[in-house]
Design a protein around this motif. Structure first.
Motif, PDB file in Angstrom:
ATOM      1  N   ARG A 251       2.060   8.431   6.778  1.00  0.00           N
ATOM      2  CA  ARG A 251       1.177   7.327   7.132  1.00  0.00           C
ATOM      3  C   ARG A 251       0.365   6.855   5.932  1.00  0.00           C
ATOM      4  NH1 ARG A 251      -0.854   8.008  13.278  1.00  0.00           N
ATOM      5  NH2 ARG A 251       0.932   9.143  14.089  1.00  0.00           N
ATOM      6  N   ALA A 252      -0.021   7.788   5.059  1.00  0.00           N
ATOM      7  CA  ALA A 252      -0.720   7.397   3.841  1.00  0.00           C
ATOM      8  C   ALA A 252       0.181   6.539   2.968  1.00  0.00           C
ATOM      9  CB  ALA A 252      -1.180   8.636   3.079  1.00  0.00           C
ATOM     10  N   ALA A 253       1.470   6.865   2.935  1.00  0.00           N
ATOM     11  CA  ALA A 253       2.426   6.058   2.172  1.00  0.00           C
ATOM     12  C   ALA A 253       2.506   4.644   2.733  1.00  0.00           C
ATOM     13  CB  ALA A 253       3.807   6.725   2.209  1.00  0.00           C
ATOM     14  N   SER A 257       1.247   1.386   0.493  1.00  0.00           N
ATOM     15  CA  SER A 257       2.235   0.342   0.218  1.00  0.00           C
ATOM     16  C   SER A 257       1.763  -1.004   0.755  1.00  0.00           C
ATOM     17  CB  SER A 257       3.577   0.731   0.845  1.00  0.00           C
ATOM     18  OG  SER A 257       4.514  -0.309   0.721  1.00  0.00           O
ATOM     19  N   ARG A 258       1.267  -1.011   1.981  1.00  0.00           N
ATOM     20  CA  ARG A 258       0.845  -2.281   2.603  1.00  0.00           C
ATOM     21  C   ARG A 258      -0.421  -2.810   1.954  1.00  0.00           C
ATOM     22  NH1 ARG A 258       0.384  -6.553   3.635  1.00  0.00           N
ATOM     23  NH2 ARG A 258       0.567  -7.718   5.595  1.00  0.00           N
ATOM     24  N   ALA A 259      -1.358  -1.930   1.631  1.00  0.00           N
ATOM     25  CA  ALA A 259      -2.597  -2.384   1.006  1.00  0.00           C
ATOM     26  C   ALA A 259      -2.337  -2.943  -0.385  1.00  0.00           C
ATOM     27  CB  ALA A 259      -3.599  -1.231   0.933  1.00  0.00           C
ATOM     28  N   GLY A 260      -1.433  -2.321  -1.129  1.00  0.00           N
ATOM     29  CA  GLY A 260      -1.114  -2.824  -2.455  1.00  0.00           C
ATOM     30  C   GLY A 260      -0.518  -4.220  -2.411  1.00  0.00           C
ATOM     31  N   ALA A 261       0.416  -4.425  -1.472  1.00  0.00           N
ATOM     32  CA  ALA A 261       1.018  -5.751  -1.339  1.00  0.00           C
ATOM     33  C   ALA A 261      -0.019  -6.787  -0.932  1.00  0.00           C
ATOM     34  CB  ALA A 261       2.152  -5.694  -0.311  1.00  0.00           C
ATOM     35  N   ALA A 262      -0.901  -6.407  -0.003  1.00  0.00           N
ATOM     36  CA  ALA A 262      -1.934  -7.334   0.450  1.00  0.00           C
ATOM     37  C   ALA A 262      -2.934  -7.647  -0.653  1.00  0.00           C
ATOM     38  CB  ALA A 262      -2.658  -6.746   1.663  1.00  0.00           C
ATOM     39  N   GLY A 301       2.198   3.044  -7.056  1.00  0.00           N
ATOM     40  CA  GLY A 301       2.249   1.662  -6.607  1.00  0.00           C
ATOM     41  C   GLY A 301       3.140   1.484  -5.395  1.00  0.00           C
ATOM     42  N   GLU A 302       3.308   0.231  -4.981  1.00  0.00           N
ATOM     43  CA  GLU A 302       4.107  -0.042  -3.782  1.00  0.00           C
ATOM     44  C   GLU A 302       5.533   0.471  -3.892  1.00  0.00           C
ATOM     45  OE1 GLU A 302       2.196  -4.139  -4.335  1.00  0.00           O
ATOM     46  OE2 GLU A 302       1.718  -2.197  -5.233  1.00  0.00           O
ATOM     47  N   ALA A 303       6.165   0.304  -5.060  1.00  0.00           N
ATOM     48  CA  ALA A 303       7.565   0.700  -5.216  1.00  0.00           C
ATOM     49  C   ALA A 303       7.732   2.200  -4.995  1.00  0.00           C
ATOM     50  CB  ALA A 303       8.080   0.298  -6.602  1.00  0.00           C
ATOM     51  N   LEU A 304       6.830   2.995  -5.557  1.00  0.00           N
ATOM     52  CA  LEU A 304       6.945   4.449  -5.409  1.00  0.00           C
ATOM     53  C   LEU A 304       6.821   4.867  -3.949  1.00  0.00           C
ATOM     54  CD1 LEU A 304       5.412   7.199  -7.602  1.00  0.00           C
ATOM     55  CD2 LEU A 304       4.931   7.218  -5.142  1.00  0.00           C
ATOM     56  N   TRP A 305       5.819   4.334  -3.260  1.00  0.00           N
ATOM     57  CA  TRP A 305       5.614   4.768  -1.880  1.00  0.00           C
ATOM     58  C   TRP A 305       6.661   4.193  -0.940  1.00  0.00           C
ATOM     59  CZ3 TRP A 305       3.152   8.956  -1.149  1.00  0.00           C
ATOM     60  CH2 TRP A 305       2.136   9.339  -2.017  1.00  0.00           C
ATOM     61  N   ARG A 306       7.175   3.007  -1.240  1.00  0.00           N
ATOM     62  CA  ARG A 306       8.261   2.477  -0.412  1.00  0.00           C
ATOM     63  C   ARG A 306       9.516   3.319  -0.559  1.00  0.00           C
ATOM     64  NH1 ARG A 306       7.173  -3.925  -1.841  1.00  0.00           N
ATOM     65  NH2 ARG A 306       5.393  -4.177  -0.419  1.00  0.00           N
ATOM     66  N   GLU A 307       9.759   3.795  -1.765  1.00  0.00           N
ATOM     67  CA  GLU A 307      10.915   4.681  -1.957  1.00  0.00           C
ATOM     68  C   GLU A 307      10.753   5.964  -1.149  1.00  0.00           C
ATOM     69  OE1 GLU A 307      13.264   7.191  -5.458  1.00  0.00           O
ATOM     70  OE2 GLU A 307      11.655   5.790  -5.998  1.00  0.00           O
ATOM     71  N   ARG A 308       9.552   6.532  -1.163  1.00  0.00           N
ATOM     72  CA  ARG A 308       9.328   7.758  -0.407  1.00  0.00           C
ATOM     73  C   ARG A 308       9.417   7.519   1.088  1.00  0.00           C
ATOM     74  NH1 ARG A 308       4.557  10.985  -3.796  1.00  0.00           N
ATOM     75  NH2 ARG A 308       5.678  10.992  -5.793  1.00  0.00           N
ATOM     76  N   ILE A 309       8.937   6.357   1.531  1.00  0.00           N
ATOM     77  CA  ILE A 309       9.072   6.008   2.950  1.00  0.00           C
ATOM     78  C   ILE A 309      10.553   5.921   3.319  1.00  0.00           C
ATOM     79  CG2 ILE A 309       8.726   4.169   4.657  1.00  0.00           C
ATOM     80  CD1 ILE A 309       6.118   3.492   3.063  1.00  0.00           C
TER      81      ILE A 309
END
Length: 334
Positions: A251-253, A257-262, A301-309
């Motif tokens: 959930r932290a991921a 990810s969403r906060a960074g994009a926003a 950043g978003e890319a790292l956490w999206r990959e982990r998601i």
């Protein structure tokens, strides 16, 4: 502690910061040591112990309230490592005196640790496990992020520090996931302030004989910025609710990810609304947008956490996708 007291604490903390944090204080802190007077005021209010249980010497707030306090601090651009200290104390469930920071080490070194040179305590994730190191065991080299906040390179003495148990619920992402949620909560607060400033400016600024807030393009842009901020904030609350739960890291991921994009979209809309004025040192908008640009890359950043998601979802198989989404957005697992 009764959750009903949360809004009262949030209001009192916001009022406190409204009195002690101003443009001069924020500017003076850039590239400088942690302001001792500000830290004393926040520490005396007990806020750094929000996630520590009453048995551990804290005030035992609900995690959603505690992370709301981190957002409030960011709304005021408080130049202190409040989120890091709150998280470190909460993970250890003990009262800490003085500011603390979080750092994941490669060998005996860590890059760009928040307020690392000023921290009385460093909660370190090492290959051999977690330790809590006092400032006397850590060498620091000063650095700063785009907002002028200290980001220091650290080196810890071999064998130094107190071994501590890493909470089992954190999983392999460990300290990075905690730091990611701290940054997501901070971005929520900074986005909220940037949107409010933009709305106020749009109502006051006139073009062609009327406020720019009456132009449909401006209305759409600011409505989208507000929606981005609210969507990210909802995922911050969702992750905070899972504090202490095995689903926390996932959930932290999502939240980071969403906060960074926003953050990128809100900062863009804010500066388009303010035009050249918003980029000047004389205008307060830059205190918040520079933090947004810096924070979206810190703790991944978003890319790292999206990959982990993606890896986490794929590991459970296609049939588990929908149940995984439902589980991650419907409260902590039993």
């Amino acid at each position: 502690m009764n959750d009903d007291i949360g809004p009262i604490i949030e209001d009192q903390f916001s009022r406190l910061l409204g009195r002690i944090v101003d443009r001069a204080a924020i500017r003076a802190a850039e590239g400088a040591e942690t302001p001792a007077g500000l830290w004393r005021a926040v520490e005396e209010a007990g806020v750094p112990l929000a996630l520590v249980s009453e048995a551990g010497g804290g005030i035992g707030l609900a995690p959603t309230t505690a992370f709301n306090l981190i957002s409030i601090a960011a709304y005021h651009a408080l130049p202190l490592p409040l989120g890091e200290t709150m998280a470190a104390a909460g993970l250890l469930d003990r009262a800490l005196t003085g500011p603390a920071t979080l750092a994941s080490f490669s060998g005996l070194a860590a890059k760009r640790a928040p307020y690392g040179a000023d921290a009385a305590h460093v909660l370190c994730a090492l290959e051999r496990g977690w330790i809590l190191a006092p400032a006397s065991c850590v060498e620091a080299r000063r650095g700063a992020n785009l907002a002028g906040e200290p980001r220091d390179d650290l080196r810890i003495a071999a064998g130094a520090g107190e071994p501590v148990d890493a909470p089992a619920w954190l999983g392999p992402d460990g300290l990075d996931a905690v730091g990611a949620l701290v940054r997501a909560a901070q971005m929520r607060g900074a986005m909220r302030r940037a949107v409010e400033m933009s709305l106020s400016h749009a109502r006051e600024r006139e073009q062609f004989g009327r406020p720019i807030a009456r132009f449909q393009a401006v209305q759409h842009m600011l409505a989208d910025a507000a929606g981005q901020s609210l969507a990210a904030g909802a995922l911050v609350d969702n992750a905070a609710e899972a504090w202490g739960d095995p689903d926390f890291a996932f959930r932290a991921a999502l939240a980071k990810s969403r906060a960074g994009a926003a953050a990128g979209k809100v900062a863009e809309a804010a500066h388009q609304t303010h035009a050249a004025m918003g980029f000047t040192q004389e205008h307060d908008l830059n205190f918040h947008t520079r933090r947004l640009w810096a924070w979206r890359d810190e703790f991944g950043g978003e890319a790292l956490w999206r990959e982990r998601i993606g890896r986490a979802v794929c590991a459970e198989g296609g049939e588990a996708l929908w149940p995984r989404i439902v589980a991650a957005t419907s409260g902590p697992r039993a």
